[in-house]
Design a protein around this motif. Structure first.
Motif, PDB file in Angstrom:
ATOM      1  N   PRO A  42      -9.926 -76.103  37.234  1.00 41.27           N
ATOM      2  CA  PRO A  42     -10.526 -74.765  37.182  1.00 41.27           C
ATOM      3  C   PRO A  42      -9.910 -73.826  36.145  1.00 41.27           C
ATOM      4  N   VAL A  43      -8.749 -74.184  35.576  1.00 43.98           N
ATOM      5  CA  VAL A  43      -8.117 -73.269  34.622  1.00 43.98           C
ATOM      6  C   VAL A  43      -8.251 -73.754  33.179  1.00 43.98           C
ATOM      7  N   VAL A  44      -9.045 -74.786  32.965  1.00 36.87           N
ATOM      8  CA  VAL A  44      -9.412 -75.163  31.592  1.00 36.87           C
ATOM      9  C   VAL A  44     -10.660 -74.346  31.285  1.00 36.87           C
ATOM     10  N   ILE A  45     -10.462 -73.282  30.525  1.00 37.05           N
ATOM     11  CA  ILE A  45     -11.494 -72.270  30.311  1.00 37.05           C
ATOM     12  C   ILE A  45     -11.728 -72.069  28.818  1.00 37.05           C
ATOM     13  N   GLY A  46     -12.771 -71.332  28.471  1.00 35.33           N
ATOM     14  CA  GLY A  46     -12.921 -71.010  27.060  1.00 35.33           C
ATOM     15  C   GLY A  46     -14.316 -70.625  26.653  1.00 35.33           C
ATOM     16  N   LYS A  71      -4.833 -73.144  23.606  1.00 31.13           N
ATOM     17  CA  LYS A  71      -3.576 -72.460  23.929  1.00 31.13           C
ATOM     18  C   LYS A  71      -3.055 -73.110  25.211  1.00 31.13           C
ATOM     19  N   ILE A  72      -1.821 -73.629  25.133  1.00 32.50           N
ATOM     20  CA  ILE A  72      -1.295 -74.420  26.234  1.00 32.50           C
ATOM     21  C   ILE A  72       0.170 -74.101  26.504  1.00 32.50           C
ATOM     22  N   PRO A  73       0.650 -74.455  27.694  1.00 36.18           N
ATOM     23  CA  PRO A  73       2.071 -74.301  27.989  1.00 36.18           C
ATOM     24  C   PRO A  73       2.898 -75.226  27.106  1.00 36.18           C
ATOM     25  N   ALA A  74       4.128 -74.838  26.855  1.00 34.67           N
ATOM     26  CA  ALA A  74       5.000 -75.591  25.956  1.00 34.67           C
ATOM     27  C   ALA A  74       5.279 -77.015  26.424  1.00 34.67           C
ATOM     28  N   MET A  75       5.091 -77.297  27.715  1.00 33.31           N
ATOM     29  CA  MET A  75       5.356 -78.646  28.238  1.00 33.31           C
ATOM     30  C   MET A  75       4.228 -79.631  27.946  1.00 33.31           C
ATOM     31  N   THR A  76       3.111 -79.138  27.458  1.00 34.82           N
ATOM     32  CA  THR A  76       1.946 -79.983  27.211  1.00 34.82           C
ATOM     33  C   THR A  76       2.116 -80.756  25.904  1.00 34.82           C
ATOM     34  N   VAL A 109      -8.389 -79.086  14.402  1.00 36.52           N
ATOM     35  CA  VAL A 109      -7.900 -78.934  15.771  1.00 36.52           C
ATOM     36  C   VAL A 109      -6.525 -78.286  15.681  1.00 36.52           C
ATOM     37  N   ASN A 110      -6.342 -77.208  16.411  1.00 39.64           N
ATOM     38  CA  ASN A 110      -5.090 -76.461  16.364  1.00 39.64           C
ATOM     39  C   ASN A 110      -4.605 -76.203  17.788  1.00 39.64           C
ATOM     40  N   VAL A 111      -3.336 -76.469  18.037  1.00 31.70           N
ATOM     41  CA  VAL A 111      -2.738 -76.242  19.350  1.00 31.70           C
ATOM     42  C   VAL A 111      -1.659 -75.172  19.210  1.00 31.70           C
ATOM     43  N   THR A 112      -1.715 -74.175  20.082  1.00 31.03           N
ATOM     44  CA  THR A 112      -0.735 -73.104  20.107  1.00 31.03           C
ATOM     45  C   THR A 112      -0.021 -73.144  21.452  1.00 31.03           C
ATOM     46  N   TYR A 113       1.302 -73.121  21.417  1.00 25.38           N
ATOM     47  CA  TYR A 113       2.097 -73.156  22.642  1.00 25.38           C
ATOM     48  C   TYR A 113       2.467 -71.750  23.088  1.00 25.38           C
ATOM     49  N   THR A 114       2.460 -71.537  24.393  1.00 24.31           N
ATOM     50  CA  THR A 114       2.907 -70.267  24.954  1.00 24.31           C
ATOM     51  C   THR A 114       4.412 -70.334  25.211  1.00 24.31           C
ATOM     52  N   VAL A 115       5.021 -69.189  25.331  1.00 24.48           N
ATOM     53  CA  VAL A 115       6.445 -69.097  25.650  1.00 24.48           C
ATOM     54  C   VAL A 115       6.618 -69.419  27.130  1.00 24.48           C
TER      55      VAL A 115
END
Length: 139
Positions: A42-46, A71-76, A109-115
């Motif tokens: 449910p939290v894969v949104i966009g 945009k994903i958590p740094a552990m991904t 394709v671009n991936v951005t990590y959150t803090v």
């Protein structure tokens, strides 16, 4: 996990425009072995944004363009093989759904990590550890 898909008008078929987001979201979960996870699904949104013809540029020229940003958590994406599998899967999705001639070289394709600690869902800020625990509990 917000996914932003930006496409030139006419790049995908009308059906492809409807199918691209669910397929990219599925690819994100699949490369991590998390399809069907009750916490993550449910939290894969966009959004899918379609830009008018002539307003997408590559090499300074108006051309078809597909940009997929996550945009994903740094552990991904813990390993390069997972990153490569996702990039390849997303590029293949665009290729399958395209309406005409659009080269793979203009799919980005671009991936951005959150803090760590700033991944917020429903007003709760998750650390990587807490997020991992929630995902594991929902498996």
């Amino acid at each position: 996990m917000p996914i932003s898909i930006q496409l030139s008008q006419g790049l995908l078929t009308p059906q492809g425009e409807r199918e691209v987001f669910p397929q990219v979201a599925d690819a994100l979960l699949a490369v991590h072995g998390l399809r069907g996870n009750a916490f993550l699904a449910p939290v894969v949104i966009g959004h899918v944004d379609i830009y008018p013809e002539g307003t997408s540029y590559a090499g300074g020229q108006a051309q078809s363009l597909a940009v997929v940003e996550v945009k994903i958590p740094a552990m991904t994406f813990p390993e390069q093989s997972v990153k490569a599998a996702f990039v390849d899967a997303v590029t293949d999705i665009i290729d399958r759904l395209k309406a005409g001639d659009h080269p793979r070289a203009r799919t980005f394709v671009n991936v951005t990590y959150t803090v760590d600690g700033t991944w917020g869902i429903g007003g709760k800020a998750y650390t990587n550890e807490a997020l991992g625990a929630a995902i594991a509990a929902a498996a």
